[in-house]
Design an enzyme around this catalytic site. Structure first.
Site, short mmCIF file in Angstrom:
data_model
loop_
_atom_site.label_atom_id
_atom_site.label_comp_id
_atom_site.label_asym_id
_atom_site.label_seq_id
_atom_site.Cartn_x
_atom_site.Cartn_y
_atom_site.Cartn_z
N GLY A 1 1.02 -0.80 0.40
CA GLY A 1 0.37 0.05 0.16
C GLY A 1 1.19 1.38 -0.29
CG ASP A 2 3.66 4.27 2.17
OD1 ASP A 2 3.94 4.46 0.77
OD2 ASP A 2 3.86 4.57 3.08
CG LEU A 3 6.58 -1.80 -1.89
CD1 LEU A 3 7.56 -2.33 0.12
CD2 LEU A 3 6.17 -2.88 -2.74
#
Length: 102
Positions: A6-8
């Site tokens: 999701g926030d890689l």
């Protein structure tokens, strides 16, 4: 649908001699190409190893590289709102790329 980070970005990947480990997850259900798009957006050392591991575990659908701009558009728009600067122009460029690919 897949469970994605999701926030890689590179700061969320810790490397050992053998493996990579993901930290700071904002995990949720989404399209698995999104994590790869995030990694290519912000850069990651050894990205080729990650792509090879993805391909070995579960090959991506044909044309995934052409869909990368679509997956990058939302985070770049968020950055444009939060930080301004060149993110607005980058969002416009990604939108045009996504439209051409679609």
């Amino acid at each position: 649908m897949a469970l994605i980070h999701g926030d890689l970005w590179a700061g969320n990947v810790l490397w050992t001699e053998r493996d990579a480990h993901l930290v700071d997850p904002a995990a949720h259900g989404g399209h698995r190409e999104t994590d790869l798009a995030m990694l290519t957006l912000f850069g990651l050392p050894h990205l080729d190893r990650v792509l090879a591991a993805y391909d070995e575990a579960a090959p991506l659908a044909p044309g995934w590289r052409e869909r990368t701009a679509l997956h990058q558009l939302h985070p770049v728009l968020v950055h444009a709102v939060l930080f301004g600067g060149s993110y607005g122009a980058q969002a416009g460029q990604l939108a045009r790329q996504a439209l051409r690919a679609g």
